[in-house]
Design a protein around this motif. Structure first.
Motif, PDB file in Angstrom:
ATOM      1  N   VAL A 212     -38.731 -59.860  18.999  1.00 57.99           N
ATOM      2  CA  VAL A 212     -39.021 -61.292  18.981  1.00 57.99           C
ATOM      3  C   VAL A 212     -39.880 -61.666  20.188  1.00 57.99           C
ATOM      4  O   VAL A 212     -39.534 -61.379  21.336  1.00 57.99           O
ATOM      5  CB  VAL A 212     -37.720 -62.119  18.969  1.00 57.99           C
ATOM      6  N   TYR A 213     -40.989 -62.322  19.908  1.00 54.49           N
ATOM      7  CA  TYR A 213     -41.930 -62.712  20.952  1.00 54.49           C
ATOM      8  C   TYR A 213     -41.411 -63.939  21.683  1.00 54.49           C
ATOM      9  O   TYR A 213     -40.969 -64.912  21.074  1.00 54.49           O
ATOM     10  CB  TYR A 213     -43.303 -63.009  20.339  1.00 54.49           C
ATOM     11  N   ARG A 214     -41.488 -63.885  23.002  1.00 54.77           N
ATOM     12  CA  ARG A 214     -41.084 -65.016  23.829  1.00 54.77           C
ATOM     13  C   ARG A 214     -42.297 -65.500  24.618  1.00 54.77           C
ATOM     14  O   ARG A 214     -42.913 -64.735  25.350  1.00 54.77           O
ATOM     15  CB  ARG A 214     -39.956 -64.611  24.778  1.00 54.77           C
ATOM     16  N   VAL A 215     -42.629 -66.761  24.443  1.00 51.24           N
ATOM     17  CA  VAL A 215     -43.769 -67.344  25.138  1.00 51.24           C
ATOM     18  C   VAL A 215     -43.401 -67.535  26.611  1.00 51.24           C
ATOM     19  O   VAL A 215     -42.344 -68.087  26.931  1.00 51.24           O
ATOM     20  CB  VAL A 215     -44.175 -68.691  24.514  1.00 51.24           C
ATOM     21  N   THR A 260     -50.036 -69.253  18.016  1.00 53.48           N
ATOM     22  CA  THR A 260     -49.284 -68.484  19.014  1.00 53.48           C
ATOM     23  C   THR A 260     -49.671 -67.007  18.960  1.00 53.48           C
ATOM     24  O   THR A 260     -49.897 -66.367  19.997  1.00 53.48           O
ATOM     25  CB  THR A 260     -47.776 -68.640  18.775  1.00 53.48           C
ATOM     26  N   ARG A 271     -44.805 -57.481  15.958  1.00 52.33           N
ATOM     27  CA  ARG A 271     -44.203 -58.551  16.754  1.00 52.33           C
ATOM     28  C   ARG A 271     -43.726 -59.657  15.832  1.00 52.33           C
ATOM     29  O   ARG A 271     -44.447 -60.104  14.933  1.00 52.33           O
ATOM     30  CB  ARG A 271     -45.234 -59.088  17.743  1.00 52.33           C
ATOM     31  N   ILE A 273     -42.468 -63.543  15.401  1.00 46.82           N
ATOM     32  CA  ILE A 273     -42.443 -64.891  15.969  1.00 46.82           C
ATOM     33  C   ILE A 273     -41.474 -65.718  15.149  1.00 46.82           C
ATOM     34  O   ILE A 273     -41.586 -65.791  13.921  1.00 46.82           O
ATOM     35  CB  ILE A 273     -43.847 -65.521  15.962  1.00 46.82           C
ATOM     36  N   THR A 369     -35.611 -66.924  19.917  1.00 50.85           N
ATOM     37  CA  THR A 369     -36.400 -68.020  19.358  1.00 50.85           C
ATOM     38  C   THR A 369     -37.709 -68.140  20.122  1.00 50.85           C
ATOM     39  O   THR A 369     -37.711 -68.316  21.342  1.00 50.85           O
ATOM     40  CB  THR A 369     -35.633 -69.350  19.436  1.00 50.85           C
ATOM     41  N   SER A 370     -38.816 -68.038  19.414  1.00 47.53           N
ATOM     42  CA  SER A 370     -40.134 -68.110  20.055  1.00 47.53           C
ATOM     43  C   SER A 370     -40.606 -69.547  20.228  1.00 47.53           C
ATOM     44  O   SER A 370     -41.127 -69.925  21.281  1.00 47.53           O
ATOM     45  CB  SER A 370     -41.168 -67.354  19.209  1.00 47.53           C
ATOM     46  N   ARG A 400     -39.092 -74.244  25.341  1.00 51.20           N
ATOM     47  CA  ARG A 400     -40.148 -73.369  24.832  1.00 51.20           C
ATOM     48  C   ARG A 400     -41.211 -74.257  24.191  1.00 51.20           C
ATOM     49  O   ARG A 400     -40.941 -75.442  23.962  1.00 51.20           O
ATOM     50  CB  ARG A 400     -39.569 -72.408  23.786  1.00 51.20           C
TER      51      ARG A 400
END
Length: 456
Positions: A212-215, A260, A271, A273, A369-370, A400
């Protein structure tokens, strides 16, 4: 006017807001309206006094008990304030007796800010609509005369705990079953208890193995939200969503995810999102409550596994959302939430320990959670008031990147909020809309030290 109750326990959805709030994510949301002419504070105060008298829920302060939080009626009176603090600043402070909302004004804008433990966006919109109607009828008496559009049913039902009303009566575990569940839960003490709480409150599937991608980004210097407002013709965006055969919500969420992905660092592995999307349960149950009554869904798309196009993201999200809002899925999720309240273990665990467990759950939810979004839909006010409201806006504090959308008349507003200084995602989102022929107007607040000092 409804009879006042001395105190009521918080609904299930509200507990997580108390445990999860912090200086960045204050769990405060804002409804705003740009009205005709500069706001007259004395008139707004008079309108607030009348509206406040009708909404017993808004008389509440938040108290901490040994086992639960609860709302208690107070004699405090709200005062309108000139906007000076950043949007969605802290409202609830555990060591003060304060109302859980505020009414602000600046130039031609009126703002209502609400602590999420009191109400959700749909519930608060009723109060905001009545406040605007009362203000504009007083501000322009020669046009409106005496407008009285208060919704009597909404006022009577404002304090209803709709979670309990629609689920507790039909799905209560008998005490023996609940006790057995509790014993099983504490077999391995902390690990089991934490897993049980997590399975109850976490909308993200437990044990997710996806990347899970995290900004990430640079936090604003004083924790203020970075807010970016977009205004656009709703018909132009609706045409794009209809072309993809999905709802406006799904289309803009997919665009958000695409923006994103396109601005994220390259990844050697697939990846994922994910997007948190609240669902208003009043769509499925005839509730008029002003309290929280929503469920949270999570949409996920993994890049690098298939042909990644905006159309495919749209269809993936459409299918996922339909499954999650099916009657069986909603019933299962909400009955699990109610079972937490009825479980004997949960009843005897003291509130500070519940807060710790929920903080841990929130931490893992955030890791899975992205992005987040929320849609309040279309807002209409009674005529002739509606003609004097030029635009409405909706935003919330965020941990986020997030956007909130709301429409009024021919206009759609999308407000991004983020704890970060960077705006690459938002810029790409706007560019993707304009490339598709949508006219977008952009405004943003100042967040960096240079901007706040007037150097930029």
């Amino acid at each position: 006017m409804p009879e006042k109750n001395r105190w009521v326990r918080l609904d299930n959805a509200s507990n997580i807001f108390l445990a999860a709030r912090n200086d960045t994510d204050t769990k405060v949301f804002r409804l705003s309206a740009r009205v005709a002419g500069p706001v007259k504070p004395a008139v707004l105060q008079k309108a607030l006094d009348k509206t406040f008298e009708q909404y017993v829920l808004y008389h509440s302060v938040l108290r901490r008990g040994i086992f639960w939080y609860y709302l208690e009626q107070s004699e405090l009176k709200p005062k309108v304030q000139l906007e000076t603090a950043p949007p969605c600043a802290q409202i609830y402070h555990y060591d003060r007796r304060e109302l859980l909302f505020r009414v602000l004004y600046h130039a031609d804008r009126i703002h209502l800010e609400v602590f999420h433990a009191l109400s959700d966006g749909t519930g608060a919109m009723g109060f905001f609509q009545d406040l605007l109607t009362e203000y504009l009828s007083l501000r322009y008496p020669e046009v409106y005369g005496n407008v009285d559009s208060l919704d009597s049913e909404r006022l009577q039902k404002q304090m209803e705990d709709s979670f309990a009303h629609y689920f507790r009566k039909t799905r209560q575990l008998n005490f023996a079953e609940a006790a057995q569940s509790s014993l099983q839960t504490v077999t391995k003490v902390g690990k089991k208890a934490a897993h049980w709480f997590k399975s109850t409150y976490s909308p993200v599937p437990v044990g997710r193995k996806k990347n899970v991608y995290r900004v990430r980004g640079e936090k604003t210097p004083d924790n203020r939200m970075h807010a970016i407002e977009l205004e656009m013709p709703v018909k132009e965006v609706l045409a794009l969503s209809r072309k993809e055969k999905v709802s406006l919500t799904i289309y803009l969420t997919a665009l958000f995810v695409e923006a994103t992905q396109q601005t994220a660092p390259p990844s050697a592995t697939p990846r994922t999102i994910t997007v948190s999307v609240p669902v208003n349960l009043r769509q499925f149950f005839p509730s008029r409550t002003s309290r929280n009554f929503f469920s949270t869904t999570h949409l996920a798309y993994t890049y690098g596994e298939k042909k990644d196009t905006l159309s495919h993201v749209c269809q993936t999200f459409q299918d996922q959302l339909q499954r999650q809002i099916s009657p069986d899925s909603l019933e299962t999720r909400l009955n699990r939430l109610i079972s937490y309240e009825l479980n004997p273990l949960a009843r005897i665990v003291i509130r500070p320990l519940k807060d710790v467990l929920l903080k841990v759950i929130n931490y893992f939810n955030n890791r899975n959670t992205s992005l987040a979004m929320s849609n309040l839909g279309r807002v209409e006010l009674p005529q002739p008031v509606d003609g004097y409201v030029e635009q409405v806006y909706f935003q919330t504090a965020a941990v986020r990147p997030q956007f909130c959308m709301i429409s009024h008349g021919e206009h759609l507003t999308v407000t991004f909020t983020s704890p970060f200084v960077e705006t690459a995602i938002q810029q790409r989102f706007v560019r993707m809309l304009t490339e598709r022929g949508v006219s977008v107007t952009v405004a943003a607040n100042k967040v960096t030290e240079e901007e706040l000092e007037g150097k930029r």
